[in-house]
Design a protein around this motif. Structure first.
Motif, PDB file in Angstrom:
ATOM      1  N   PHE A  88      20.559  -7.738   4.584  1.00 30.95           N
ATOM      2  CA  PHE A  88      18.884  -7.704   4.816  1.00 30.95           C
ATOM      3  C   PHE A  88      18.924  -6.983   3.500  1.00 30.95           C
ATOM      4  CE2 PHE A  88      17.647  -3.277   4.391  1.00 30.95           C
ATOM      5  CZ  PHE A  88      16.048  -3.415   5.199  1.00 30.95           C
ATOM      6  N   LEU A  89      20.502  -6.127   2.985  1.00 32.08           N
ATOM      7  CA  LEU A  89      19.809  -5.206   1.148  1.00 32.08           C
ATOM      8  C   LEU A  89      18.825  -5.839   0.832  1.00 32.08           C
ATOM      9  CD1 LEU A  89      22.583  -2.822   1.684  1.00 32.08           C
ATOM     10  CD2 LEU A  89      19.882  -2.752   1.181  1.00 32.08           C
ATOM     11  N   ALA A  90      19.681  -7.651   0.709  1.00 32.81           N
ATOM     12  CA  ALA A  90      19.397  -8.937   0.116  1.00 32.81           C
ATOM     13  C   ALA A  90      18.191  -9.544   0.116  1.00 32.81           C
ATOM     14  CB  ALA A  90      20.672 -10.495   0.295  1.00 32.81           C
ATOM     15  N   GLY A  91      17.193  -9.293   1.878  1.00 34.19           N
ATOM     16  CA  GLY A  91      16.875  -9.643   2.195  1.00 34.19           C
ATOM     17  C   GLY A  91      15.210  -8.933   1.501  1.00 34.19           C
ATOM     18  N   PHE A  92      15.925  -7.666   1.755  1.00 32.80           N
ATOM     19  CA  PHE A  92      15.011  -6.010   0.943  1.00 32.80           C
ATOM     20  C   PHE A  92      14.851  -6.077   0.030  1.00 32.80           C
ATOM     21  CE2 PHE A  92      14.912  -2.191   0.021  1.00 32.80           C
ATOM     22  CZ  PHE A  92      13.724  -1.531   0.163  1.00 32.80           C
ATOM     23  N   GLY A  93      16.100  -6.367  -0.940  1.00 35.18           N
ATOM     24  CA  GLY A  93      15.900  -6.252  -2.401  1.00 35.18           C
ATOM     25  C   GLY A  93      14.878  -7.984  -2.880  1.00 35.18           C
ATOM     26  N   THR A  94      15.242  -8.556  -2.327  1.00 36.40           N
ATOM     27  CA  THR A  94      14.587 -10.094  -2.942  1.00 36.40           C
ATOM     28  C   THR A  94      12.461  -9.491  -2.932  1.00 36.40           C
ATOM     29  OG1 THR A  94      15.712 -10.846  -2.708  1.00 36.40           O
ATOM     30  CG2 THR A  94      14.150 -12.663  -2.813  1.00 36.40           C
TER      31      THR A  94
ATOM     32  N   PRO B 255       3.536  -8.212  -4.469  1.00 38.54           N
ATOM     33  CA  PRO B 255       2.866  -7.851  -5.642  1.00 38.54           C
ATOM     34  C   PRO B 255       3.138  -6.756  -5.830  1.00 38.54           C
ATOM     35  CG  PRO B 255       2.111 -10.114  -4.116  1.00 38.54           C
ATOM     36  CD  PRO B 255       3.214  -9.726  -3.687  1.00 38.54           C
ATOM     37  N   GLY B 256       2.545  -5.756  -6.820  1.00 41.74           N
ATOM     38  CA  GLY B 256       2.801  -4.881  -6.890  1.00 41.74           C
ATOM     39  C   GLY B 256       4.117  -3.410  -6.940  1.00 41.74           C
ATOM     40  N   MET B 257       4.980  -5.080  -6.495  1.00 39.54           N
ATOM     41  CA  MET B 257       6.438  -4.205  -6.567  1.00 39.54           C
ATOM     42  C   MET B 257       6.735  -4.079  -8.398  1.00 39.54           C
ATOM     43  SD  MET B 257       6.726  -3.264  -3.921  1.00 39.54           S
ATOM     44  CE  MET B 257       5.764  -3.512  -2.111  1.00 39.54           C
ATOM     45  N   ALA B 258       8.040  -3.667  -8.410  1.00 36.71           N
ATOM     46  CA  ALA B 258       8.413  -3.167  -9.357  1.00 36.71           C
ATOM     47  C   ALA B 258       9.198  -4.694 -10.049  1.00 36.71           C
ATOM     48  CB  ALA B 258       9.799  -2.562  -9.563  1.00 36.71           C
TER      49      ALA B 258
ATOM     50  N   GLY C 170      14.520  12.273   1.645  1.00 37.59           N
ATOM     51  CA  GLY C 170      14.254  11.599   0.988  1.00 37.59           C
ATOM     52  C   GLY C 170      13.050  12.073   0.218  1.00 37.59           C
ATOM     53  N   GLN C 171      12.943  12.847   0.034  1.00 37.36           N
ATOM     54  CA  GLN C 171      11.460  12.916  -1.060  1.00 37.36           C
ATOM     55  C   GLN C 171      11.894  14.110  -1.689  1.00 37.36           C
ATOM     56  OE1 GLN C 171       9.359  16.163   2.025  1.00 37.36           O
ATOM     57  NE2 GLN C 171       9.610  14.891   2.985  1.00 37.36           N
ATOM     58  N   HIS C 172      13.090  14.585  -2.034  1.00 39.90           N
ATOM     59  CA  HIS C 172      13.488  15.244  -3.183  1.00 39.90           C
ATOM     60  C   HIS C 172      14.580  14.066  -3.814  1.00 39.90           C
ATOM     61  CE1 HIS C 172      11.986  18.453  -1.466  1.00 39.90           C
ATOM     62  NE2 HIS C 172      12.631  18.183  -0.441  1.00 39.90           N
TER      63      HIS C 172
ATOM     64  N   THR D 268       5.071   3.590  -9.717  1.00 41.89           N
ATOM     65  CA  THR D 268       6.934   3.227  -9.710  1.00 41.89           C
ATOM     66  C   THR D 268       8.107   3.831  -9.164  1.00 41.89           C
ATOM     67  OG1 THR D 268       6.294   3.578 -12.144  1.00 41.89           O
ATOM     68  CG2 THR D 268       6.146   1.023 -11.389  1.00 41.89           C
ATOM     69  N   ALA D 269       7.817   5.324  -9.267  1.00 34.71           N
ATOM     70  CA  ALA D 269       9.025   6.427  -9.123  1.00 34.71           C
ATOM     71  C   ALA D 269       8.821   6.355  -7.464  1.00 34.71           C
ATOM     72  CB  ALA D 269       7.681   7.462  -9.879  1.00 34.71           C
ATOM     73  N   LYS D 270       8.350   5.944  -7.278  1.00 29.99           N
ATOM     74  CA  LYS D 270       7.757   6.559  -5.490  1.00 29.99           C
ATOM     75  C   LYS D 270       8.628   5.150  -4.786  1.00 29.99           C
ATOM     76  CE  LYS D 270       4.071   9.069  -3.167  1.00 29.99           C
ATOM     77  NZ  LYS D 270       2.690   9.062  -3.291  1.00 29.99           N
ATOM     78  N   SER D 271       8.344   3.811  -5.034  1.00 32.98           N
ATOM     79  CA  SER D 271       8.479   2.621  -4.963  1.00 32.98           C
ATOM     80  C   SER D 271      10.514   3.009  -5.269  1.00 32.98           C
ATOM     81  CB  SER D 271       7.997   1.727  -5.597  1.00 32.98           C
ATOM     82  OG  SER D 271       9.345   0.804  -5.568  1.00 32.98           O
ATOM     83  N   GLN D 272      10.426   3.538  -6.303  1.00 35.35           N
ATOM     84  CA  GLN D 272      12.461   3.671  -6.832  1.00 35.35           C
ATOM     85  C   GLN D 272      12.110   4.383  -5.374  1.00 35.35           C
ATOM     86  OE1 GLN D 272      12.731   4.705 -10.725  1.00 35.35           O
ATOM     87  NE2 GLN D 272      11.400   2.685 -11.270  1.00 35.35           N
ATOM     88  N   GLN D 273      12.287   5.355  -5.519  1.00 35.48           N
ATOM     89  CA  GLN D 273      12.691   6.791  -4.889  1.00 35.48           C
ATOM     90  C   GLN D 273      12.909   5.847  -3.027  1.00 35.48           C
ATOM     91  OE1 GLN D 273      10.042   9.998  -2.855  1.00 35.48           O
ATOM     92  NE2 GLN D 273      11.345  11.374  -4.459  1.00 35.48           N
ATOM     93  N   PHE D 274      11.659   5.345  -2.363  1.00 32.96           N
ATOM     94  CA  PHE D 274      11.662   4.317  -1.679  1.00 32.96           C
ATOM     95  C   PHE D 274      13.341   3.516  -2.035  1.00 32.96           C
ATOM     96  CE2 PHE D 274      10.694   0.840   1.674  1.00 32.96           C
ATOM     97  CZ  PHE D 274      10.884   1.511   2.483  1.00 32.96           C
ATOM     98  N   ASP D 275      13.057   2.903  -2.525  1.00 34.65           N
ATOM     99  CA  ASP D 275      14.858   1.796  -2.521  1.00 34.65           C
ATOM    100  C   ASP D 275      15.776   2.349  -1.742  1.00 34.65           C
ATOM    101  OD1 ASP D 275      12.697   0.521  -2.576  1.00 34.65           O
ATOM    102  OD2 ASP D 275      13.810  -0.801  -4.720  1.00 34.65           O
ATOM    103  N   LEU D 276      15.589   3.852  -3.052  1.00 33.36           N
ATOM    104  CA  LEU D 276      17.444   4.804  -2.863  1.00 33.36           C
ATOM    105  C   LEU D 276      17.468   5.558  -1.350  1.00 33.36           C
ATOM    106  CD1 LEU D 276      17.602   7.673  -5.921  1.00 33.36           C
ATOM    107  CD2 LEU D 276      18.899   5.412  -5.223  1.00 33.36           C
ATOM    108  N   LEU D 277      16.360   5.425  -0.880  1.00 28.43           N
ATOM    109  CA  LEU D 277      16.198   6.289   0.985  1.00 28.43           C
ATOM    110  C   LEU D 277      16.759   5.150   1.835  1.00 28.43           C
ATOM    111  CD1 LEU D 277      15.009   7.917   2.488  1.00 28.43           C
ATOM    112  CD2 LEU D 277      12.682   7.742   3.137  1.00 28.43           C
ATOM    113  N   VAL D 278      16.626   3.985   1.693  1.00 30.58           N
ATOM    114  CA  VAL D 278      16.750   2.572   2.573  1.00 30.58           C
ATOM    115  C   VAL D 278      18.719   2.604   2.313  1.00 30.58           C
ATOM    116  CG1 VAL D 278      16.585   0.788   2.863  1.00 30.58           C
ATOM    117  CG2 VAL D 278      14.177   1.585   2.518  1.00 30.58           C
TER     118      VAL D 278
END
Ligand SMILES: [Cu+2]
Length: 313
Positions: A117-123, A129-132, A40-42, A51-61
């Protein structure tokens, strides 16, 4: 499945579904643990900024959800190859299957749960607030702005084939170097002088189109110091591939020192530039206006054509 348990002939058919499930489950759990705990952290684009961290988390999910699906497909494939392959002397087809309510219901439920789930998570990731999803290069009027004081303004100007950067809070100097301080919200104001470019600062997790006449806003806050790479991400002509430079996240003190020194050094050049504005109109750059007047070119469409340009309108 080739052999249904309802029409078993000869020796009793094993429960293939259960066997596939028993192979799939530990593999899926193991893969998800490895992805969540180790990989995950790689994942790109790293953790240089919020912003990079938030994108990395989305990819991880996405990876955690996708791995069990992929492992199921591969398990089923391998199981079919081994258990249901053609055997010597057996030229019979398996019994035909007409509907299987449990498999159909499981399939529809499983895919529906994942997609919903992905539709909800993505939305949520876009809108919270604070999201990308707001202030990530979607246009000039971000509905979300970072809390915690005035962001540092950096104007990104794309042109064939280079990026330059203006710092309006430091007298509006323009430079080819991109420096930004750590732990300080930054507002990139991305625009273009000519065609459409795209400001892609990979490790920052920032990508914003650079359109002429538009101020495209993207926010980010660096979490630690380091280097990042900037590429143009929109095919913009012959040397598009060479439109690359490096940026630096430095300490606040180092940034202040660099900015004030550069402001003083470039002062005579800054005086020749048009006053800072959120967009650059090439027709109001005084030097270009002069050249246009001298060459007798109207420049009605906002572009400067050299006197002997064959494509001159
Ligand atoms: Cu470009």
């Amino acid at each position: 499945m080739a052999a249904s348990s309802t029409e078993a002939a000869g020796p009793k058919e094993p429960n293939h579904g259960l066997r596939i499930f028993a192979i799939w489950l530990p593999l899926a759990v193991a893969a998800d643990l490895v992805i969540w705990l180790a990989w995950g952290q790689h994942l790109p684009p790293g953790q240089l900024t919020d912003t990079a961290k938030s994108q990395q988390f989305d990819l991880l999910v996405l990876f955690v959800l996708a791995a069990p699906v992929m492992i199921f497909v591969l398990t089923f494939f391998a199981y079919s190859l081994i258990v249901w392959r053609h055997r010597e002397g057996d030229d019979e087809d398996g019994p035909a299957i007409h509907g299987h309510t449990r498999i159909q219901a499981t399939w529809i439920t499983g895919t529906a749960v994942i997609v919903l789930f992905l539709a909800g998570f993505g939305t949520y990731e876009l809108a919270a607030p604070g999201m990308a999803g707001a202030g990530a290069g979607e246009g000039p009027s971000a509905i979300w702005t970072p809390r915690g004081g005035q962001p540092l303004q950096i104007q990104v100007i794309g042109q064939q084939w280079r990026f330059t950067y203006r710092y309006p809070q430091f007298g509006g100097f323009e430079t080819t170097a991109l420096y930004m301080p750590v732990n300080q919200p930054v507002q990139f104001n991305v625009t273009s002088l000519d065609v459409i470019h795209s400001f892609w600062a990979y490790q920052l997790g920032v990508k914003a189109d650079a359109n002429p006449g538009v101020n495209n806003i993207a926010f980010t806050t660096a979490k630690h110091t380091g280097q990042f790479i900037v590429r143009c991400n929109e095919l913009c002509g012959l040397w598009h591939g060479a439109m690359v430079n490096n940026g630096q996240v430095v300490s606040m003190a180092a940034f202040q020192a660099w900015a004030t020194k550069t402001e003083a050094q470039l002062a005579p050049i800054t005086a020749q530039l048009p006053a800072y504005s959120t967009v650059y109109d090439p027709t109001v750059v005084p030097q270009i206006n002069k050249a246009m007047a001298k060459a007798g070119i109207a420049g009605a469409n906002g572009y400067y054509y050299p006197p002997n340009d064959p494509v001159q309108p």
